[in-house]
Design a protein around this motif. Structure first.
Motif, PDB file in Angstrom:
ATOM      1  N   ARG A  34     -53.552 -14.953  -9.496  1.00  0.00           N
ATOM      2  CA  ARG A  34     -55.006 -14.925  -9.349  1.00  0.00           C
ATOM      3  C   ARG A  34     -55.642 -16.101 -10.074  1.00  0.00           C
ATOM      4  O   ARG A  34     -55.060 -16.641 -11.013  1.00  0.00           O
ATOM      5  CB  ARG A  34     -55.583 -13.648  -9.983  1.00  0.00           C
ATOM      6  CG  ARG A  34     -55.203 -12.423  -9.269  1.00  0.00           C
ATOM      7  CD  ARG A  34     -55.603 -11.170 -10.029  1.00  0.00           C
ATOM      8  NE  ARG A  34     -54.921 -10.059  -9.404  1.00  0.00           N
ATOM      9  CZ  ARG A  34     -55.386  -9.453  -8.308  1.00  0.00           C
ATOM     10  NH1 ARG A  34     -56.539  -9.796  -7.796  1.00  0.00           N
ATOM     11  NH2 ARG A  34     -54.693  -8.489  -7.753  1.00  0.00           N
ATOM     12  N   SER A  35     -56.851 -16.374  -9.660  1.00  0.00           N
ATOM     13  CA  SER A  35     -57.593 -17.370 -10.419  1.00  0.00           C
ATOM     14  C   SER A  35     -58.079 -16.723 -11.703  1.00  0.00           C
ATOM     15  O   SER A  35     -58.414 -15.540 -11.719  1.00  0.00           O
ATOM     16  CB  SER A  35     -58.793 -17.870  -9.607  1.00  0.00           C
ATOM     17  OG  SER A  35     -59.804 -16.900  -9.621  1.00  0.00           O
ATOM     18  N   ALA A  36     -58.064 -17.517 -12.753  1.00  0.00           N
ATOM     19  CA  ALA A  36     -58.512 -16.974 -14.028  1.00  0.00           C
ATOM     20  C   ALA A  36     -60.026 -16.821 -14.059  1.00  0.00           C
ATOM     21  O   ALA A  36     -60.562 -15.984 -14.776  1.00  0.00           O
ATOM     22  CB  ALA A  36     -58.051 -17.867 -15.171  1.00  0.00           C
ATOM     23  N   GLU A  37     -60.717 -17.623 -13.260  1.00  0.00           N
ATOM     24  CA  GLU A  37     -62.176 -17.612 -13.321  1.00  0.00           C
ATOM     25  C   GLU A  37     -62.750 -16.309 -12.817  1.00  0.00           C
ATOM     26  O   GLU A  37     -63.610 -15.705 -13.446  1.00  0.00           O
ATOM     27  CB  GLU A  37     -62.763 -18.764 -12.483  1.00  0.00           C
ATOM     28  CG  GLU A  37     -62.553 -20.141 -13.074  1.00  0.00           C
ATOM     29  CD  GLU A  37     -61.123 -20.645 -12.849  1.00  0.00           C
ATOM     30  OE1 GLU A  37     -60.483 -20.182 -11.869  1.00  0.00           O
ATOM     31  OE2 GLU A  37     -60.635 -21.454 -13.652  1.00  0.00           O
ATOM     32  N   GLN A  38     -62.302 -15.866 -11.619  1.00  0.00           N
ATOM     33  CA  GLN A  38     -62.923 -14.691 -11.023  1.00  0.00           C
ATOM     34  C   GLN A  38     -61.921 -13.601 -10.666  1.00  0.00           C
ATOM     35  O   GLN A  38     -62.295 -12.527 -10.226  1.00  0.00           O
ATOM     36  CB  GLN A  38     -63.675 -15.081  -9.754  1.00  0.00           C
ATOM     37  CG  GLN A  38     -64.975 -15.773 -10.076  1.00  0.00           C
ATOM     38  CD  GLN A  38     -65.296 -16.850  -9.056  1.00  0.00           C
ATOM     39  OE1 GLN A  38     -64.497 -17.140  -8.155  1.00  0.00           O
ATOM     40  NE2 GLN A  38     -66.449 -17.459  -9.218  1.00  0.00           N
TER      41      GLN A  38
ATOM     42  N   GLN B 194     -55.458 -17.173 -22.400  1.00  0.00           N
ATOM     43  CA  GLN B 194     -55.598 -18.536 -21.893  1.00  0.00           C
ATOM     44  C   GLN B 194     -56.205 -19.345 -23.035  1.00  0.00           C
ATOM     45  O   GLN B 194     -57.152 -18.904 -23.696  1.00  0.00           O
ATOM     46  CB  GLN B 194     -56.537 -18.541 -20.682  1.00  0.00           C
ATOM     47  CG  GLN B 194     -56.584 -19.878 -19.979  1.00  0.00           C
ATOM     48  CD  GLN B 194     -57.497 -19.824 -18.748  1.00  0.00           C
ATOM     49  OE1 GLN B 194     -58.235 -18.860 -18.549  1.00  0.00           O
ATOM     50  NE2 GLN B 194     -57.444 -20.867 -17.949  1.00  0.00           N
TER      51      GLN B 194
ATOM     52  N   LEU C 125     -54.673 -15.417  -5.167  1.00  0.00           N
ATOM     53  CA  LEU C 125     -54.259 -16.712  -4.634  1.00  0.00           C
ATOM     54  C   LEU C 125     -52.937 -16.628  -3.871  1.00  0.00           C
ATOM     55  O   LEU C 125     -52.747 -17.288  -2.871  1.00  0.00           O
ATOM     56  CB  LEU C 125     -54.122 -17.720  -5.770  1.00  0.00           C
ATOM     57  CG  LEU C 125     -55.371 -17.943  -6.632  1.00  0.00           C
ATOM     58  CD1 LEU C 125     -55.045 -18.840  -7.814  1.00  0.00           C
ATOM     59  CD2 LEU C 125     -56.494 -18.538  -5.784  1.00  0.00           C
ATOM     60  N   ARG C 126     -52.043 -15.825  -4.391  1.00  0.00           N
ATOM     61  CA  ARG C 126     -50.705 -15.799  -3.764  1.00  0.00           C
ATOM     62  C   ARG C 126     -49.980 -14.521  -4.153  1.00  0.00           C
ATOM     63  O   ARG C 126     -50.251 -13.955  -5.210  1.00  0.00           O
ATOM     64  CB  ARG C 126     -49.904 -17.019  -4.238  1.00  0.00           C
ATOM     65  CG  ARG C 126     -48.455 -17.009  -3.804  1.00  0.00           C
ATOM     66  CD  ARG C 126     -47.787 -18.357  -3.960  1.00  0.00           C
ATOM     67  NE  ARG C 126     -48.306 -19.282  -2.973  1.00  0.00           N
ATOM     68  CZ  ARG C 126     -48.791 -20.496  -3.247  1.00  0.00           C
ATOM     69  NH1 ARG C 126     -48.779 -20.939  -4.489  1.00  0.00           N
ATOM     70  NH2 ARG C 126     -49.249 -21.267  -2.293  1.00  0.00           N
TER      71      ARG C 126
ATOM     72  N   ASP D 146     -51.760 -24.183 -15.888  1.00  0.00           N
ATOM     73  CA  ASP D 146     -52.942 -24.653 -15.167  1.00  0.00           C
ATOM     74  C   ASP D 146     -53.982 -23.551 -15.008  1.00  0.00           C
ATOM     75  O   ASP D 146     -54.886 -23.649 -14.171  1.00  0.00           O
ATOM     76  CB  ASP D 146     -52.540 -25.246 -13.810  1.00  0.00           C
ATOM     77  CG  ASP D 146     -51.912 -24.227 -12.884  1.00  0.00           C
ATOM     78  OD1 ASP D 146     -51.590 -23.097 -13.374  1.00  0.00           O
ATOM     79  OD2 ASP D 146     -51.730 -24.508 -11.695  1.00  0.00           O
TER      80      ASP D 146
ATOM     81  N   ASN E 281     -59.804 -13.817  -8.212  1.00  0.00           N
ATOM     82  CA  ASN E 281     -59.489 -13.737  -6.782  1.00  0.00           C
ATOM     83  C   ASN E 281     -58.020 -14.071  -6.525  1.00  0.00           C
ATOM     84  O   ASN E 281     -57.418 -14.902  -7.177  1.00  0.00           O
ATOM     85  CB  ASN E 281     -60.416 -14.612  -5.935  1.00  0.00           C
ATOM     86  CG  ASN E 281     -60.516 -16.007  -6.478  1.00  0.00           C
ATOM     87  OD1 ASN E 281     -60.822 -16.175  -7.671  1.00  0.00           O
ATOM     88  ND2 ASN E 281     -60.220 -16.995  -5.662  1.00  0.00           N
TER      89      ASN E 281
ATOM     90  N   CYS F  64     -60.883  -9.339 -17.728  1.00  0.00           N
ATOM     91  CA  CYS F  64     -60.881 -10.669 -18.338  1.00  0.00           C
ATOM     92  C   CYS F  64     -62.009 -10.705 -19.377  1.00  0.00           C
ATOM     93  O   CYS F  64     -63.119 -10.238 -19.128  1.00  0.00           O
ATOM     94  CB  CYS F  64     -61.127 -11.712 -17.248  1.00  0.00           C
ATOM     95  SG  CYS F  64     -61.334 -13.382 -17.889  1.00  0.00           S
TER      96      CYS F  64
ATOM     97  N   LYS G 122     -53.796 -20.086 -14.318  1.00  0.00           N
ATOM     98  CA  LYS G 122     -53.768 -19.007 -13.320  1.00  0.00           C
ATOM     99  C   LYS G 122     -53.061 -17.796 -13.920  1.00  0.00           C
ATOM    100  O   LYS G 122     -52.199 -17.928 -14.797  1.00  0.00           O
ATOM    101  CB  LYS G 122     -53.062 -19.476 -12.055  1.00  0.00           C
ATOM    102  CG  LYS G 122     -53.841 -20.572 -11.346  1.00  0.00           C
ATOM    103  CD  LYS G 122     -53.250 -20.888  -9.997  1.00  0.00           C
ATOM    104  CE  LYS G 122     -54.050 -21.978  -9.302  1.00  0.00           C
ATOM    105  NZ  LYS G 122     -53.441 -23.309  -9.533  1.00  0.00           N
TER     106      LYS G 122
END
Lengths: 528, 360, 428
Positions: free
Chosen positions: B134-138, B72, B142-143, B119, B140, B89, B121
């Motif tokens: 997944r979210s890149a931050e944690q 990223q 998403l879909r 964006d 989690n 990560c 992800k």
């Protein structure tokens, strides 16, 4: 007309050059040697019917039809056996039978598509029909110059078949089939106990089989004894052939010194004891059911011939006759030893007689080809099958058929033959020498629709002819003469009669079953 | 160090840098800043090289082989995924990165491919056939994107950032809408899959995917006509589709004979396509095609390569490759103490004429 | 039938043959192939019904991806190791079902054999590599057909394989074609097992009776061995025809089909179970294409479950039926795969250190015999060759290789490599 001429020529050849050893005919030498080493009572001479079946199967790969049998049995000429042998050797069926025998022996069911089977078969058949000397044939197998268009000549099939493109397999098979020596082990070391088989012999032959002069030297090292040795082209026990070192530009010279070309000149010769003896031993085996040296490819000091003088006599007179196959087979066929009964002498226990003595005739399993011819002949379906046009290129294969991928039964001779060969042959590379009855053979004879179809009445076939005979005695005779080449005994007459009585409401089917039982018997399966 | 004004010319390609590892390397990516290269292969290490100093740093966190890597740009994150289904990560420019987060059992079984959306992800997929966002931050979830019927080998974002494609073992390349999760359509790359009558397994698959810079062409790498499921030999091939119409434009073949799939695939800025195959016996090749012509325009004979990545400067191409070490093949041929793994190499190719100063 | 390859030291048989011939008239003919060992021993063996299931993964399954995992090591590959039902013992995650039944198995992890090529390795392994004696040795199934003549007339050696079926006489080596394998292509019986409808039982009996009486007449004053061999080929054929039900798939339960799986190994192992239940002495099940020189890990991911699931089902079924005491199970290949991973991410041939699985008759349950070095490349305990395996197998079946030998035309031949002994750790 032409055929008659051929017969006369053949007879003339036979008459002109009788095989002799020190004034005795070869057949007398055979009998003398067998009798001398017999060590027990000999079997009686076989009866005419047994002789006829045996000599038909051996020389023409087929059984006779009933009329021929009747005629022969009725013939009172004391020379009738000799005449029969000559008639068979002069017939068109002799070259065909020898082609089948030699193909199975030389190619061992290995296959190749470069030389189509028909071309190879015709080459062998015509060579036999012309009674070309065996050493000439072997020379051509070992080397034949490719045609201008680079297409291989038919004899090249010998080396083109699957597996034999490998140099070691090539070396092994030439040694086994043409010299009678399985020297495979000598690839890695001298044979530890068979002093005759050396690594130098192996590599001498290996080198001899190379294509170009620059490869005419082999370096080898025993896995047991350190130190590298070299050899040039060399026959076992012989001296290495000198190959000059050739420069570029000496193409013509280079062509002359192709090792395999030189081998084809050096190997099949009268002064090559190994070649001569192996050849004689293999033709002896063809007629007698067992090699004087047996297994056929294990000629060495510690596996000596059962009759050493006899093997020498056969080898020498074969060579002196100019490697005349027909003469050799004729002499064997006319010997008393060949014409002995396969029933053991009365007073001996069944297993006391070793086959190495040849006291009694040794039963031979019918080859796949003999089995095919004999079943088609016995059931009287052969003429129809031979008359049926075979497709130019048949899709029929044994494997597809027995795996149910082809539903249609073979309706012509070629396809029927390939089915029999598939069922009864050995795996590629496995010699077909011993009798190995397998589950597949018996299941095939019991349940193959084609076999059962051949036993239904069809115009001119055996069962149809039998249905026309009202009298059971005549019928039993006709049945036995056609299938087993002999007359039935009284007990057998009774058996046929009772069977037909029991199934009188389904007489045609019952006749098929009677014929089936004879075909499925050991007496039919063996050439006794 | 490298003259940036130099013109792209693949016919002049030369090896400008090599990075080595004691195991074969199967994956490589340049960082978006162009300063680092990350490589992974047949061990648990994630290797980061500083391209200027050559410094090699091992990132420790996985328990199995890592075969997928994605970056990223902002923030500077690196995502890596392994054969046990774990995603890690990292902050890729840290002195000694440690996982910011890691997600065990992100997938059941192997994770074979990762991609990052503009964006920020993270997309992942592998043996369990499901694509997860997944979210890149944690990390989690998403879909999920379901629809593949076999392993998913490859994922790539369309340059428009709104959709992505995913390729599977059966040769299906699905195009998905990232926002809705909707399956938009399927490209048929089934020539890249083979299942012979006597095979015990499906062989091949869409092993690599690449869009050209404008998003007009989609390249799918792999091999056709596999002859067995044992040696798995096939003919390396790249299928090029017109993205708009979905039409197959070209089947590209390698000029040099190789028997393995094209797993390394990258479009250059001028539309040239680079592909790297693998080969069992002997050399394989890195090939360059004009995607409108089936035959390659330039060939470099190389050891087997498993991944290609284009440097942000557009003038360098990294290949993760096999580097033979000691004797291979059947049997031992060596003393036990000398029997070690083959090695790996990241080969960095410069896609322009070698400057005179560099020439020897 | 004769195939002489390397005739090495024990080649003095021909001398013995000649001496025997001189001394006793004709030992070869007198003993023939019918009497293979002492009559008392033969009788003892016949009393015990013992069977073999021999599963052959042709090409070489990887030991590292099955029975001897080395995760997180130089050559270990990407898969996990998972616990088994033997405390402290791990298998690869690719064999979860078999791992649960490890307490019923013996795994040999220190096989070390000679041959790195399939063409020589397969026959050498299946013929027991008895040192070359100048004759071609029989494959195990043929050897047992000879050494333990079955008590029924079913074919003693049935081989279930993909592709074509037929009669595979070459497996019999010097024993002769009648000891060859009946091969069931795709598990299907030979087409000739089906008697045409027109022939009823009554008619078949009648025609077979005719055939036998013709043979009885021919037998007079002739050597009986040829005729006996021919008769026995018919007896076996008739017996097999009686058991056509063994091949009727409509008799299978949907549960069994599910448990074994519908891929070839699943179907073929289920067919094997039926044949073992019927009393066939030796059933070999072959699966081809395990020779994963390319894409080893994807291929093992796809292939290994195809043996794991039906093999586990087979162990359960044999156990449940009480057959694990009388059926010896062998699961193996001709060698393992190289620890070193090649350029196509494959593994090559590795005879140096590899694993196989044994279970059932005569085998200790829940043991691991031998071990390999931490990197999985070499044996790190006593290593076992094929000779050891054959000694083990023969002993499990109640045959003592130290007092049993073949006779080939009077030539005595050991049944197993005489430098080896059984793998003691796995013997019950």
């Amino acid at each position: 007309m032409r055929r008659t001429v051929n017969v006369l020529i053949a007879l003339a050849v036979v008459a002109c050059t009788p095989m002799t050893v020190l004034g005795q005919s070869l057949r007398e030498v055979i009998d003398r040697e067998i009798e001398m080493h017999a060590g027990g009572a000999l079997s009686l001479p076989c009866d005419d019917a047994s002789f006829m079946r045996r000599v038909y199967l051996d020389l023409v790969g087929q059984i006779p039809v009933a009329d021929e049998v009747r005629q022969f049995l009725a013939d009172e000429d004391p020379a009738k056996r000799e005449k029969l042998v000559d008639r068979l050797l002069a017939s068109d069926d002799y070259p065909r039978r020898m082609q089948e025998f030699l193909t199975a022996m030389l190619l061992e069911r290995r296959t190749d598509a470069t030389v189509p089977n028909p071309e190879w078969e015709e080459y062998v058949r015509l060579s036999i029909a012309d009674n070309r000397p065996w050493n000439e044939l072997v020379a051509e197998l070992l080397f034949s110059e490719p045609r201008e268009d680079k297409q291989p000549q038919p004899p090249e099939k010998f080396f083109l078949v699957s597996g034999r493109t490998d140099m070691h397999q090539k070396t092994r098979d030439v040694a086994r089939l043409l010299l009678g020596r399985d020297i495979m082990c000598s690839q890695c070391h001298d044979h530890p106990t068979v002093a005759d088989y050396t690594q130098a012999d192996y590599f001498g032959l290996f080198t001899f089989l190379q294509e170009t002069p620059d490869k005419a030297i082999a370096e080898f090292e025993s896995v047991f004894v350190a130190g590298k040795k070299t050899t040039g082209p060399r026959l076992p026990g012989g001296d290495a052939i000198e190959i000059p070192t050739l420069e570029q530009g000496q193409e013509e010279e280079s062509h002359k010194f192709r090792p395999r070309l030189l081998l084809s000149a050096a190997l099949p010769k009268a002064d090559n004891q190994l070649f001569k003896r192996n050849s004689a031993n293999r033709f002896w085996y063809l007629m007698m059911g067992r090699g004087l040296v047996h297994p056929l490819d294990l000629h060495h000091e510690k596996n000596p011939p059962s009759h050493p003088e006899l093997l020498d006599a056969l080898a020498d007179s074969f060579a002196e006759s100019g490697f005349d196959i027909k003469q050799l087979l004729r002499e064997i066929a006319l010997s008393n030893s060949y014409q002995r009964s396969s029933q053991l002498p009365d007073d001996t226990g069944e297993n006391a007689v070793a086959p190495t003595t040849y006291l009694a005739s040794i039963p031979k399993p019918l080859t796949p080809e003999q089995m095919a011819w004999a079943v088609m002949q016995a059931t009287g379906n052969l003429p129809t099958l031979l008359a049926a046009p075979a497709p130019e290129k048949s899709d029929f294969t044994y494997n597809d058929y027995i795996n149910g991928r082809i539903a249609k039964m073979p309706d012509n001779f070629a396809d029927a033959m390939s089915l029999f060969v598939g069922v009864f042959s050995n795996a590629p590379g496995e010699p077909e020498v011993e009798f190995n009855p397998a589950l597949g053979h018996s299941l095939f004879l019991m349940n193959e629709p084609l076999i059962l179809d051949w036993l239904k009445p069809k115009p001119g076939n055996l069962v149809e002819r039998l249905t026309k005979l009202d009298e059971n005695e005549r019928l039993a005779e006709e049945l036995y003469l056609n299938v087993l080449t002999r007359l039935p005994t009284e007990e057998e007459q009774v058996e046929v009669n009772e069977y037909l009585q029991r199934f009188q409401n389904r007489r045609a089917e019952a006749l098929g079953e009677l014929a089936w039982a004879l075909i499925a018997s050991a007496e039919f399966r063996l050439n006794h | 160090m490298i003259a940036m004004q130099t013109a792209l010319d693949v016919t002049k390609t030369w090896v400008s840098q090599t990075l080595e590892h004691e195991r074969p390397l199967t994956c490589c990516r340049f960082s978006p800043c162009g300063k680092f290269l990350v490589g992974t292969g047949q061990d648990e290490k994630v290797l980061r090289w500083d391209l200027e100093t050559g410094e090699k740093t091992s990132l420790i966190g996985h328990q199995s082989w890592v075969d997928s890597v994605a970056f990223q740009r902002d923030p500077k994150r690196l995502f890596t995924a392994d054969f046990h289904g774990t995603i890690c990560c990292w902050q890729y420019d840290a002195a000694q990165p440690t996982p910011i987060w890691s997600q065990a059992d992100a997938h059941a079984g192997w994770i074979r491919t990762l991609a990052v959306s503009p964006d920020g992800k993270l997309l992942s997929a592998g043996s369990d056939r499901v694509i997860r966002l997944r979210s890149a931050e944690q990390g989690n979830l998403l879909r999920e994107f379901s629809g593949h019927e076999n392993y998913v080998f490859s994922l790539v974002m369309h340059p428009d950032g709104k959709r992505f494609v995913s390729g599977d073992l059966f040769g299906k390349v699905n195009e998905w809408d990232i926002a809705s999760g909707e399956l938009l359509r399927t490209f048929d790359a089934s020539p890249l899959h083979t299942r012979g009558d006597d095979f015990l397994a499906d062989v091949g698959g869409v092993r690599s995917l690449a869009f050209d810079a404008e998003g007009k062409r989609l390249a799918c790498g792999g091999m056709t006509d596999a002859k067995s499921n044992a040696f798995c030999p096939g003919n390396p091939a790249v299928l090029v589709f017109d993205v708009e119409s979905g039409e197959l434009l070209q089947m590209l073949r390698s000029t040099h004979t190789s028997d393995g799939p094209i797993k390394g695939l990258a479009f250059l800025s001028d539309g040239t396509l680079a592909g790297h195959a693998e080969n069992l016996n002997g050399e394989s090749s890195l090939e360059f095609w004009n995607p409108d012509q089936s035959a390659s325009i330039h060939v470099l004979k190389r050891q087997s390569g498993y991944c290609l990545d284009l440097h942000p400067d557009g003038l360098r191409l990294a290949a993760a490759t096999f580097k033979p070490f000691g004797r291979g093949g059947n049997g031992r041929h060596t003393m036990p103490e000398e029997y070690t793994s083959h090695h790996g190499e990241i080969t960095i190719f410069s896609l322009f004429e070698k400057p005179a100063a560099e020439a020897t | 039938m004769y195939e002489y390859q390397c005739n090495s030291p024990q080649h003095d048989w021909s001398r013995r043959q000649i001496l025997g011939g001189l001394a006793g008239g004709a030992i070869g003919a007198a003993t023939g192939l019918a009497s293979m060992f002492e009559p008392a021993v033969a009788e003892e063996i016949r009393k015990q019904q013992r069977q073999v299931l021999f599963v052959w993964l042709d090409g070489g399954v990887s030991q590292l991806e099955t029975w001897d995992p080395k995760p997180n090591t130089e050559f270990g590959g990407p898969f996990r190791a998972i616990p088994t039902s033997i405390p402290g013992v791990h298998f690869s995650e690719l064999v979860p079902e078999t791992a649960k039944r490890a307490d019923k198995l013996a795994v040999v992890r220190a096989m070390s054999t000679q041959d790195e090529n399939h063409s020589t390795g397969v026959p050498r392994v299946q013929r027991g590599d008895p040192k070359n004696r100048g004759v071609t040795y029989p494959f195990l199934g043929s050897a047992l057909a000879k050494l333990r003549p079955p008590q029924n007339d079913l074919p003693p050696y049935v081989w279930i394989k993909p592709g074509r079926g037929g009669f595979i006489w070459q497996d019999a080596g010097f024993l002769g074609a009648q000891y060859g394998a009946l091969a069931l292509g795709e598990g299907r019986p030979p087409i000739h097992i089906n008697r045409p409808a027109a022939i009823t039982d009554e008619i078949d009996d009648a025609r077979q009776q005719l055939r036998r009486s013709i043979n009885d007449r021919y037998r007079q004053r002739r050597r009986s061995s040829d005729i006996d061999a021919y008769e026995s080929s018919y007896d076996m054929a008739l017996q097999l025809m009686q058991r056509r039900d063994l091949f009727d798939d409509s008799l299978l339960s949907p549960q069994d089909i599910e448990r074994y799986g519908t891929h070839p190994l699943g179907r073929h192992l289920l067919q094997a179970r039926r044949l073992l239940e019927a009393g066939v002495q030796f059933v070999k099940v072959n699966s081809y294409h395990w020779d994963t020189h390319g894409d080893n890990f994807n291929m093992h991911l796809a292939l290994v479950p195809q043996i794991d699931k039906p093999f586990a089902a087979m162990i359960d079924d044999l156990d449940e039926r009480g057959m694990l005491d009388s059926v010896l199970v062998v699961l193996m290949s001709e060698f393992g795969r190289t620890p070193k991973i090649n350029s196509r991410i494959g593994r090559d041939h590795w005879p140096e250190a590899w694993s196989l699985v044994l279970a059932g008759c005569g085998i200790k349950r829940g043991v691991i015999a031998g071990k390999t070095t931490p990197n999985g490349a070499w044996c790190d305990s006593d290593a076992y060759d094929i000779g050891h395996l054959f000694h083990t197998i023969f002993r499990c079946l109640g045959i003592d290789p130290t007092n049993t030998e073949y006779h080939n035309n009077g030539q005595p031949l050991p049944i197993a490599h005489d430098d080896c002994g059984p793998i003691a750790e796995v013997m019950a």
